[in-house]
Motif scaffolding. Structure first.
Motif, PDB file in Angstrom:
ATOM      1  N   ASP A  65       0.834  -1.205   0.000  1.00 25.43           N
ATOM      2  CA  ASP A  65       0.000   0.000   0.000  1.00 25.43           C
ATOM      3  C   ASP A  65       0.870   1.257   0.000  1.00 25.43           C
ATOM      4  O   ASP A  65       1.939   1.298   0.613  1.00 25.43           O
ATOM      5  CB  ASP A  65      -0.905   0.020   1.237  1.00 25.43           C
ATOM      6  N   ALA A  66       0.377   2.261  -0.694  1.00 22.61           N
ATOM      7  CA  ALA A  66       1.074   3.549  -0.736  1.00 22.61           C
ATOM      8  C   ALA A  66       0.066   4.648  -1.008  1.00 22.61           C
ATOM      9  O   ALA A  66      -0.870   4.465  -1.788  1.00 22.61           O
ATOM     10  CB  ALA A  66       2.157   3.554  -1.820  1.00 22.61           C
ATOM     11  N   GLY A  67       0.263   5.773  -0.320  1.00 22.87           N
ATOM     12  CA  GLY A  67      -0.570   6.932  -0.569  1.00 22.87           C
ATOM     13  C   GLY A  67      -0.028   7.742  -1.726  1.00 22.87           C
ATOM     14  O   GLY A  67       0.538   7.199  -2.678  1.00 22.87           O
ATOM     15  N   PHE A  68      -0.186   9.065  -1.667  1.00 17.29           N
ATOM     16  CA  PHE A  68       0.304   9.911  -2.758  1.00 17.29           C
ATOM     17  C   PHE A  68       1.798   9.702  -2.965  1.00 17.29           C
ATOM     18  O   PHE A  68       2.281   9.648  -4.101  1.00 17.29           O
ATOM     19  CB  PHE A  68       0.006  11.377  -2.446  1.00 17.29           C
ATOM     20  N   ALA A  69       2.559   9.591  -1.879  1.00 16.57           N
ATOM     21  CA  ALA A  69       3.987   9.289  -1.948  1.00 16.57           C
ATOM     22  C   ALA A  69       4.243   7.966  -1.251  1.00 16.57           C
ATOM     23  O   ALA A  69       3.715   7.726  -0.161  1.00 16.57           O
ATOM     24  CB  ALA A  69       4.801  10.405  -1.295  1.00 16.57           C
ATOM     25  N   ASN A  70       5.012   7.094  -1.882  1.00 18.81           N
ATOM     26  CA  ASN A  70       5.333   5.821  -1.241  1.00 18.81           C
ATOM     27  C   ASN A  70       6.529   5.980  -0.302  1.00 18.81           C
ATOM     28  O   ASN A  70       7.111   7.070  -0.187  1.00 18.81           O
ATOM     29  CB  ASN A  70       5.574   4.728  -2.287  1.00 18.81           C
ATOM     30  N   GLY A  71       6.915   4.874   0.350  1.00 16.68           N
ATOM     31  CA  GLY A  71       7.998   4.954   1.330  1.00 16.68           C
ATOM     32  C   GLY A  71       9.313   5.413   0.734  1.00 16.68           C
ATOM     33  O   GLY A  71      10.056   6.187   1.351  1.00 16.68           O
ATOM     34  N   GLY A  72       9.634   4.943  -0.474  1.00 24.22           N
ATOM     35  CA  GLY A  72      10.893   5.353  -1.105  1.00 24.22           C
ATOM     36  C   GLY A  72      10.922   6.827  -1.443  1.00 24.22           C
ATOM     37  O   GLY A  72      11.946   7.500  -1.259  1.00 24.22           O
ATOM     38  N   GLU A  73       9.808   7.352  -1.921  1.00 25.34           N
ATOM     39  CA  GLU A  73       9.734   8.783  -2.237  1.00 25.34           C
ATOM     40  C   GLU A  73       9.839   9.631  -0.974  1.00 25.34           C
ATOM     41  O   GLU A  73      10.473  10.698  -0.981  1.00 25.34           O
ATOM     42  CB  GLU A  73       8.437   9.070  -2.975  1.00 25.34           C
ATOM     43  N   ASP A 126      -1.297   0.600  -9.444  1.00 19.43           N
ATOM     44  CA  ASP A 126      -0.122  -0.244  -9.186  1.00 19.43           C
ATOM     45  C   ASP A 126       0.796   0.348  -8.125  1.00 19.43           C
ATOM     46  O   ASP A 126       1.329  -0.387  -7.279  1.00 19.43           O
ATOM     47  CB  ASP A 126       0.672  -0.444 -10.483  1.00 19.43           C
ATOM     48  N   HIS A 127       1.003   1.651  -8.162  1.00 25.16           N
ATOM     49  CA  HIS A 127       2.056   2.257  -7.338  1.00 25.16           C
ATOM     50  C   HIS A 127       1.533   3.059  -6.145  1.00 25.16           C
ATOM     51  O   HIS A 127       2.250   3.220  -5.154  1.00 25.16           O
ATOM     52  CB  HIS A 127       2.926   3.164  -8.213  1.00 25.16           C
ATOM     53  N   HIS A 128       0.320   3.584  -6.244  1.00 18.25           N
ATOM     54  CA  HIS A 128      -0.210   4.461  -5.183  1.00 18.25           C
ATOM     55  C   HIS A 128      -1.702   4.169  -5.000  1.00 18.25           C
ATOM     56  O   HIS A 128      -2.555   5.030  -5.207  1.00 18.25           O
ATOM     57  CB  HIS A 128       0.021   5.931  -5.546  1.00 18.25           C
ATOM     58  N   ASN A 129      -1.989   2.938  -4.595  1.00 18.07           N
ATOM     59  CA  ASN A 129      -3.380   2.486  -4.572  1.00 18.07           C
ATOM     60  C   ASN A 129      -4.252   3.270  -3.591  1.00 18.07           C
ATOM     61  O   ASN A 129      -5.434   3.524  -3.862  1.00 18.07           O
ATOM     62  CB  ASN A 129      -3.440   0.995  -4.243  1.00 18.07           C
ATOM     63  N   LEU A 130      -3.693   3.661  -2.449  1.00 15.23           N
ATOM     64  CA  LEU A 130      -4.489   4.413  -1.476  1.00 15.23           C
ATOM     65  C   LEU A 130      -4.856   5.788  -2.020  1.00 15.23           C
ATOM     66  O   LEU A 130      -5.986   6.266  -1.825  1.00 15.23           O
ATOM     67  CB  LEU A 130      -3.719   4.543  -0.165  1.00 15.23           C
ATOM     68  N   TRP A 131      -3.922   6.421  -2.705  1.00 13.75           N
ATOM     69  CA  TRP A 131      -4.216   7.711  -3.330  1.00 13.75           C
ATOM     70  C   TRP A 131      -5.219   7.539  -4.466  1.00 13.75           C
ATOM     71  O   TRP A 131      -6.128   8.363  -4.631  1.00 13.75           O
ATOM     72  CB  TRP A 131      -2.918   8.331  -3.851  1.00 13.75           C
ATOM     73  N   TYR A 132      -5.081   6.461  -5.222  1.00 13.39           N
ATOM     74  CA  TYR A 132      -6.004   6.222  -6.328  1.00 13.39           C
ATOM     75  C   TYR A 132      -7.445   6.105  -5.824  1.00 13.39           C
ATOM     76  O   TYR A 132      -8.380   6.647  -6.441  1.00 13.39           O
ATOM     77  CB  TYR A 132      -5.612   4.950  -7.071  1.00 13.39           C
TER      78      TYR A 132
END
Length: 352
Positions: free
Chosen positions: A226-234, A315-321
Motif C-alpha cells: 500500500d502507498a498513498g500519494f507518496a510511497n515509502g521510497g519517495e 499499481d504504485h499508489h493504490n491508497l491515493w487512487y
C-alpha cells in the motif's frame, strides 16, 4: 722584494677579491634557482622544536598569519589534517558511493528489468503534479545535475581530463566548473527549500510505509504494498533532501561567502560536510533518476505531463487512487486541450 715581483701578488689578491664579490652577488640567483635553498633562506631552519610549536597551537612572531586579528600559524596542523581526511577518506568514499550505485543500477536493470504495468492502460488520466510543482522540480533537477557534474570535476577531473586534454583545456574546464558551482549553488538552495515546502504535506510518515519497506517496494513477496500519494521510497528521498540536502546547502553558503568572519577551521569542516553530503546525495539521486525514468513504466509521464494513467496509479499508489479515482478524465479530453478542472489540483494535493 723588488717592484717587478710584487705586481703579480697584487694582481692575485685583486682577482681573489673580485671572485669573492661575485660569489656574494650570485647568492640570490642561486637561491631562486634552487627551491630548497630559497626556502632555507626565506624560512630559516625548521627544527623539531618549530614543529612542536606548530602542533601545540603556539603562535610565534615568525609564523603569524597576515590577516588582521588572526591567531593562526602560517604553518597550521589542522590544514594538513583536513587534506588527509579529504584525500584518504572523502575522495575514495565518493568513488565507492557514486561508482557503486552505477554498477548496482546496471546489474538491477539487466537482472530484473523495467517494472511494467500489471494491466493495460485504461486511457483515463489522473492529475498528479500541477504545472507549478513540475516547473520547480525540473529547475531544481537541472541545477542538481549541473552542480553534481561540476563538483565531480572539481574533485576528480584533474585525474581524468588533464591527462587527456592538457593544461589549457583543463584550466578552462576547472574555471567554468568553479564559476558554475559558486553561482548556481545558492539558487539551487533557495529553490530546493521552496520545493520541499511545496510537497511537505505528501511526505509525512505513515504506518503503511513500514510495510512498503519490508516488501522492498514490491520486490519481496506477492502484490504491491500500500502507498498513498507518496510511497515509502519517495518519502525517504524527500527527508534525505530535507536533512542532508539542507546541510549541503548550508555548508555551501559558508564556503561561497567566506567574508562573514568564518574561521579557517569552520571552512575546513564546511568543506568536508559539503563533499560527503553532496557525494552521498548524488549516489542516491542516480537511483531516483533510474526509477523515475527507464526503471518504471509510466513514472516519467507524471512529471512531464502532470498526468498518470489509472493503471499506474493503482499499481504504485493504490491508497491515493481510491481517493481520487472519480477525478479521472479521458485521454481524448486532454488531447483536445481540455484539462481537468481546478478541482484536479486539489485532488492531487490530498495527503495520503
Amino acid at each position: 722584494m723588488d717592484m717587478p715581483t710584487a705586481w703579480p701578488l697584487w694582481r692575485m689578491l685583486a682577482l681573489a677579491l673580485a671572485l669573492l664579490l661575485g660569489l656574494a652577488c650570485a647568492q640570490p640567483v642561486l637561491a631562486q634557482a634552487d627551491p630548497d635553498r630559497e626556502a632555507a633562506t626565506a624560512v630559516g631552519g625548521v627544527s623539531p622544536d618549530t614543529w612542536r610549536q606548530v602542533r601545540s597551537g603556539e603562535v610565534g612572531p615568525n609564523f603569524r598569519d597576515s590577516r588582521a586579528d588572526s591567531t593562526y600559524n602560517l604553518i597550521n596542523a589542522s590544514g594538513e589534517s583536513w587534506r588527509q581526511l579529504r584525500n584518504r577518506w572523502v575522495s575514495p568514499f565518493g568513488l565507492i558511493a557514486v561508482g557503486g550505485m552505477i554498477v548496482v543500477i546496471a546489474l538491477f536493470y539487466v537482472i530484473v528489468g523495467r517494472k511494467d504495468l500489471s494491466e493495460p492502460r485504461t486511457g483515463r488520466k489522473l492529475l498528479r503534479w500541477p504545472l507549478v510543482v513540475r516547473s520547480i522540480h525540473w529547475t531544481v533537477a537541472t541545477l542538481f545535475i549541473v552542480l553534481a557534474l561540476s563538483g565531480l570535476n572539481l574533485l576528480y577531473g584533474k585525474f581524468v581530463f588533464r591527462p587527456l586534454f592538457g593544461d589549457a583545456v583543463w584550466g578552462a574546464m576547472i574555471s567554468a566548473s568553479k564559476v558554475a558551482h559558486n553561482y548556481l549553488g545558492p539558487l539551487f538552495g533557495i529553490l530546493l527549500v521552496v520545493l520541499l515546502a511545496r510537497v511537505l504535506k505528501h511526505n509525512w510518515p505513515k504506518r503503511h510505509d513500514l510495510a512498503w519497506f519490508r516488501q522492498g517496494g514490491g520486490l519481496v513477496g506477492k502484490g504491491h504494498p500500500d502507498a498513498g500519494f507518496a510511497n515509502g521510497g519517495e518519502k525517504l528521498w524527500f527527508w534525505l533532501l530535507a536533512t542532508a540536502g539542507l546541510a549541503v546547502v548550508a555548508s555551501g553558503f559558508v564556503l561561497d561567502f567566506p567574508n562573514y568572519g568564518q574561521s579557517r577551521d569552520t571552512m575546513q569542516w564546511a568543506n568536508i560536510i559539503h563533499a560527503v553530503g553532496a557525494l552521498g546525495l548524488t549516489a542516491v539521486a542516480l537511483g531516483h533518476i533510474y526509477i523515475g525514468t527507464i526503471g518504471s513504466e509510466g513514472s516519467l509521464e507524471g512529471m512531464t505531463t502532470g498526468y498518470v494513467d489509472e493503471t499506474w496509479a493503482r499499481d504504485h499508489h493504490n491508497l491515493w487512487y481510491e481517493e481520487v479515482k472519480d477525478q479521472a478524465i479521458p485521454e481524448e479530453q486532454l488531447a483536445a486541450g481540455r484539462p481537468a478542472p481546478d478541482g484536479g489540483d486539489e485532488a492531487a494535493s490530498r495527503p495520503g
